[in-house]
Design a protein around this motif. Sequence first.
Motif, PDB file in Angstrom:
ATOM      1  N   GLY A 270      38.166  72.309  33.048  1.00  0.00           N
ATOM      2  CA  GLY A 270      37.207  71.290  33.438  1.00  0.00           C
ATOM      3  C   GLY A 270      37.591  70.498  34.671  1.00  0.00           C
ATOM      4  N   VAL A 271      38.592  70.965  35.394  1.00  0.00           N
ATOM      5  CA  VAL A 271      39.008  70.280  36.615  1.00  0.00           C
ATOM      6  C   VAL A 271      38.703  71.168  37.820  1.00  0.00           C
ATOM      7  N   VAL A 272      38.642  70.558  38.986  1.00  0.00           N
ATOM      8  CA  VAL A 272      38.355  71.311  40.205  1.00  0.00           C
ATOM      9  C   VAL A 272      39.427  72.381  40.392  1.00  0.00           C
ATOM     10  N   TYR A 273      38.982  73.612  40.572  1.00  0.00           N
ATOM     11  CA  TYR A 273      39.875  74.736  40.825  1.00  0.00           C
ATOM     12  C   TYR A 273      40.577  74.499  42.162  1.00  0.00           C
ATOM     13  N   HIS A 274      41.888  74.720  42.205  1.00  0.00           N
ATOM     14  CA  HIS A 274      42.714  74.316  43.344  1.00  0.00           C
ATOM     15  C   HIS A 274      42.232  74.854  44.693  1.00  0.00           C
ATOM     16  N   ALA A 275      41.712  76.063  44.755  1.00  0.00           N
ATOM     17  CA  ALA A 275      41.294  76.645  46.034  1.00  0.00           C
ATOM     18  C   ALA A 275      40.089  75.919  46.628  1.00  0.00           C
TER      19      ALA A 275
ATOM     20  N   GLN B 208      49.145  72.888  53.955  1.00  0.00           N
ATOM     21  CA  GLN B 208      49.954  72.283  52.903  1.00  0.00           C
ATOM     22  C   GLN B 208      49.030  71.408  52.071  1.00  0.00           C
ATOM     23  N   VAL B 209      49.133  71.521  50.752  1.00  0.00           N
ATOM     24  CA  VAL B 209      48.306  70.731  49.846  1.00  0.00           C
ATOM     25  C   VAL B 209      49.187  70.213  48.713  1.00  0.00           C
ATOM     26  N   SER B 210      49.060  68.926  48.398  1.00  0.00           N
ATOM     27  CA  SER B 210      49.747  68.335  47.249  1.00  0.00           C
ATOM     28  C   SER B 210      48.698  67.793  46.284  1.00  0.00           C
ATOM     29  N   TYR B 211      48.772  68.264  45.055  1.00  0.00           N
ATOM     30  CA  TYR B 211      47.819  67.863  44.021  1.00  0.00           C
ATOM     31  C   TYR B 211      48.402  66.688  43.244  1.00  0.00           C
ATOM     32  N   LYS B 212      47.653  65.588  43.189  1.00  0.00           N
ATOM     33  CA  LYS B 212      48.141  64.354  42.578  1.00  0.00           C
ATOM     34  C   LYS B 212      47.430  64.025  41.266  1.00  0.00           C
TER      35      LYS B 212
ATOM     36  N   GLY C  55      45.060  65.824  59.073  1.00  0.00           N
ATOM     37  CA  GLY C  55      45.514  65.244  57.824  1.00  0.00           C
ATOM     38  C   GLY C  55      44.325  65.012  56.909  1.00  0.00           C
ATOM     39  N   TYR C  56      44.576  65.108  55.596  1.00  0.00           N
ATOM     40  CA  TYR C  56      43.509  64.954  54.601  1.00  0.00           C
ATOM     41  C   TYR C  56      43.988  64.114  53.437  1.00  0.00           C
ATOM     42  N   GLU C  57      43.077  63.308  52.918  1.00  0.00           N
ATOM     43  CA  GLU C  57      43.284  62.623  51.657  1.00  0.00           C
ATOM     44  C   GLU C  57      41.968  62.682  50.912  1.00  0.00           C
ATOM     45  N   ILE C  58      42.014  63.146  49.672  1.00  0.00           N
ATOM     46  CA  ILE C  58      40.818  63.244  48.843  1.00  0.00           C
ATOM     47  C   ILE C  58      41.017  62.298  47.665  1.00  0.00           C
TER      48      ILE C  58
ATOM     49  N   GLU D  92      41.501  56.518  43.618  1.00  0.00           N
ATOM     50  CA  GLU D  92      42.794  57.117  43.295  1.00  0.00           C
ATOM     51  C   GLU D  92      42.952  58.431  44.045  1.00  0.00           C
ATOM     52  N   VAL D  93      44.127  58.655  44.601  1.00  0.00           N
ATOM     53  CA  VAL D  93      44.380  59.856  45.391  1.00  0.00           C
ATOM     54  C   VAL D  93      44.481  61.068  44.469  1.00  0.00           C
ATOM     55  N   ALA D  94      43.646  62.063  44.740  1.00  0.00           N
ATOM     56  CA  ALA D  94      43.663  63.320  43.989  1.00  0.00           C
ATOM     57  C   ALA D  94      44.451  64.390  44.740  1.00  0.00           C
ATOM     58  N   VAL D  95      44.302  64.422  46.064  1.00  0.00           N
ATOM     59  CA  VAL D  95      44.924  65.467  46.884  1.00  0.00           C
ATOM     60  C   VAL D  95      45.286  64.884  48.238  1.00  0.00           C
TER      61      VAL D  95
END
Length: 142
Positions: free
Chosen positions: A19-24, A61-65, A91-94, A100-103
Amino acid sequence: MHVSKKEIEVRYAETDQMGVVYHANYLVWMEIGRTALIKDLGFSYAGMEEDGIISPVIDIQVSYKKPLRYGETATISTWIEKYDGIRSTYGYEIVNEAGEVAVTGNSSHVCVKKDSFRPIHFKKHYPEWHEAYENAKKRENE
């Protein structure tokens, strides 16, 4: 530094069995953010491609938070992290609706001729775009 913001409603098809966003899918959202940033600056990837120039990813580069879920709204913030006239790093922040930071992440790109994959000097081929990137990129003290 110019920061572009783009909202994305999380669709059911973007989630996995947990039920969470698929990483790709975050990579796709990063592209949406990058395209929005370029549009905000007054330019277009499509126009560049019509000129026979493409901009492949050379590093990502991606970091999942924190997971994002179906029905939530994500906001993608995108900026120019580094730019040297040949290589661009975005640079990206999602974040979720609560901020709250997700990625977090970044992607590096080089513009090349489509037919030969030879790098181009952005300043020479797109002087207005080059100037906009110089003005919009993150500064040392930011």
